[in-house]
Motif scaffolding. Structure first.
Motif, PDB file in Angstrom:
ATOM      1  N   ARG A  65       0.827  -1.210   0.000  1.00  0.00           N
ATOM      2  CA  ARG A  65       0.000   0.000   0.000  1.00  0.00           C
ATOM      3  C   ARG A  65       0.858   1.256   0.000  1.00  0.00           C
ATOM      4  O   ARG A  65       0.364   2.338  -0.305  1.00  0.00           O
ATOM      5  CB  ARG A  65      -0.908   0.010   1.221  1.00  0.00           C
ATOM      6  N   LYS A  66       2.137   1.121   0.360  1.00  0.00           N
ATOM      7  CA  LYS A  66       3.042   2.269   0.407  1.00  0.00           C
ATOM      8  C   LYS A  66       3.490   2.703  -0.979  1.00  0.00           C
ATOM      9  O   LYS A  66       3.932   3.828  -1.152  1.00  0.00           O
ATOM     10  CB  LYS A  66       4.294   1.920   1.220  1.00  0.00           C
ATOM     11  N   GLY A 120      20.909  -1.770   0.305  1.00  0.00           N
ATOM     12  CA  GLY A 120      20.636  -1.258  -1.042  1.00  0.00           C
ATOM     13  C   GLY A 120      19.334  -0.485  -1.048  1.00  0.00           C
ATOM     14  O   GLY A 120      19.016   0.223  -0.106  1.00  0.00           O
ATOM     15  N   LEU A 121      18.571  -0.648  -2.096  1.00  0.00           N
ATOM     16  CA  LEU A 121      17.290   0.036  -2.228  1.00  0.00           C
ATOM     17  C   LEU A 121      16.150  -0.936  -1.955  1.00  0.00           C
ATOM     18  O   LEU A 121      16.216  -2.098  -2.346  1.00  0.00           O
ATOM     19  CB  LEU A 121      17.126   0.609  -3.630  1.00  0.00           C
ATOM     20  N   ILE A 122      15.103  -0.437  -1.325  1.00  0.00           N
ATOM     21  CA  ILE A 122      13.875  -1.204  -1.149  1.00  0.00           C
ATOM     22  C   ILE A 122      12.816  -0.513  -1.991  1.00  0.00           C
ATOM     23  O   ILE A 122      12.572   0.683  -1.836  1.00  0.00           O
ATOM     24  CB  ILE A 122      13.435  -1.252   0.324  1.00  0.00           C
ATOM     25  N   VAL A 123      12.222  -1.266  -2.904  1.00  0.00           N
ATOM     26  CA  VAL A 123      11.220  -0.711  -3.813  1.00  0.00           C
ATOM     27  C   VAL A 123       9.862  -1.303  -3.445  1.00  0.00           C
ATOM     28  O   VAL A 123       9.683  -2.515  -3.479  1.00  0.00           O
ATOM     29  CB  VAL A 123      11.561  -1.029  -5.285  1.00  0.00           C
ATOM     30  N   TYR A 124       8.926  -0.434  -3.090  1.00  0.00           N
ATOM     31  CA  TYR A 124       7.559  -0.841  -2.773  1.00  0.00           C
ATOM     32  C   TYR A 124       6.700  -0.547  -3.998  1.00  0.00           C
ATOM     33  O   TYR A 124       6.717   0.575  -4.510  1.00  0.00           O
ATOM     34  CB  TYR A 124       7.014  -0.039  -1.590  1.00  0.00           C
ATOM     35  N   VAL A 125       5.975  -1.551  -4.472  1.00  0.00           N
ATOM     36  CA  VAL A 125       5.080  -1.366  -5.619  1.00  0.00           C
ATOM     37  C   VAL A 125       3.704  -1.922  -5.279  1.00  0.00           C
ATOM     38  O   VAL A 125       3.568  -2.859  -4.507  1.00  0.00           O
ATOM     39  CB  VAL A 125       5.623  -2.043  -6.901  1.00  0.00           C
ATOM     40  N   ARG A 126       2.683  -1.329  -5.859  1.00  0.00           N
ATOM     41  CA  ARG A 126       1.308  -1.769  -5.619  1.00  0.00           C
ATOM     42  C   ARG A 126       0.965  -3.028  -6.414  1.00  0.00           C
ATOM     43  O   ARG A 126       0.100  -3.794  -6.025  1.00  0.00           O
ATOM     44  CB  ARG A 126       0.329  -0.664  -5.988  1.00  0.00           C
ATOM     45  N   GLU A 127       1.624  -3.236  -7.533  1.00  0.00           N
ATOM     46  CA  GLU A 127       1.326  -4.366  -8.398  1.00  0.00           C
ATOM     47  C   GLU A 127       1.679  -5.681  -7.714  1.00  0.00           C
ATOM     48  O   GLU A 127       2.644  -5.772  -6.977  1.00  0.00           O
ATOM     49  CB  GLU A 127       2.106  -4.268  -9.722  1.00  0.00           C
ATOM     50  N   ARG A 128       0.894  -6.690  -7.978  1.00  0.00           N
ATOM     51  CA  ARG A 128       1.149  -8.034  -7.478  1.00  0.00           C
ATOM     52  C   ARG A 128       2.158  -8.732  -8.394  1.00  0.00           C
ATOM     53  O   ARG A 128       2.318  -8.366  -9.555  1.00  0.00           O
ATOM     54  CB  ARG A 128      -0.145  -8.847  -7.445  1.00  0.00           C
ATOM     55  N   ALA A 129       2.797  -9.748  -7.880  1.00  0.00           N
ATOM     56  CA  ALA A 129       3.793 -10.501  -8.640  1.00  0.00           C
ATOM     57  C   ALA A 129       3.103 -11.525  -9.540  1.00  0.00           C
ATOM     58  O   ALA A 129       3.251 -12.730  -9.373  1.00  0.00           O
ATOM     59  CB  ALA A 129       4.768 -11.183  -7.694  1.00  0.00           C
ATOM     60  N   VAL A 130       2.321 -11.036 -10.492  1.00  0.00           N
ATOM     61  CA  VAL A 130       1.590 -11.887 -11.421  1.00  0.00           C
ATOM     62  C   VAL A 130       1.865 -11.384 -12.838  1.00  0.00           C
ATOM     63  O   VAL A 130       1.690 -10.203 -13.129  1.00  0.00           O
ATOM     64  CB  VAL A 130       0.066 -11.840 -11.146  1.00  0.00           C
TER      65      VAL A 130
END
Length: 67
Positions: free
Chosen positions: A6-7, A17-27
């Motif tokens: 949700r972030k 390193g970098l942490i990437v938050y994404v709304r998309e699901r791993a599909v």
């Protein structure tokens, strides 16, 4: 990478390193596309300049960003 967050989209810096938050699901590669878009925005480059080199199916990815 944190898919389905949700972030997101958000890029944070950590000791590892970098942490990437994404709304998309791993599909069907949706989360990878979200990671590319988030990193492109973070580094102010075109999406075509960001490439996932290793870890397409893993949460830990190696990414190349060209300026």
């Amino acid at each position: 990478m944190k898919p389905g967050s949700r972030k997101g989209p958000l890029v944070e810096t950590s000791d590892d390193g970098l942490i990437v938050y994404v709304r998309e699901r791993a599909v069907d590669g949706a989360a990878n596309a979200g990671v590319i878009a988030a990193l492109a925005d973070h580094f102010s480059v075109a999406r075509s300049r960001v490439e996932i080199v290793r870890g397409h199916t893993s949460r830990i990815k190696h990414v190349r960003v060209e300026k």
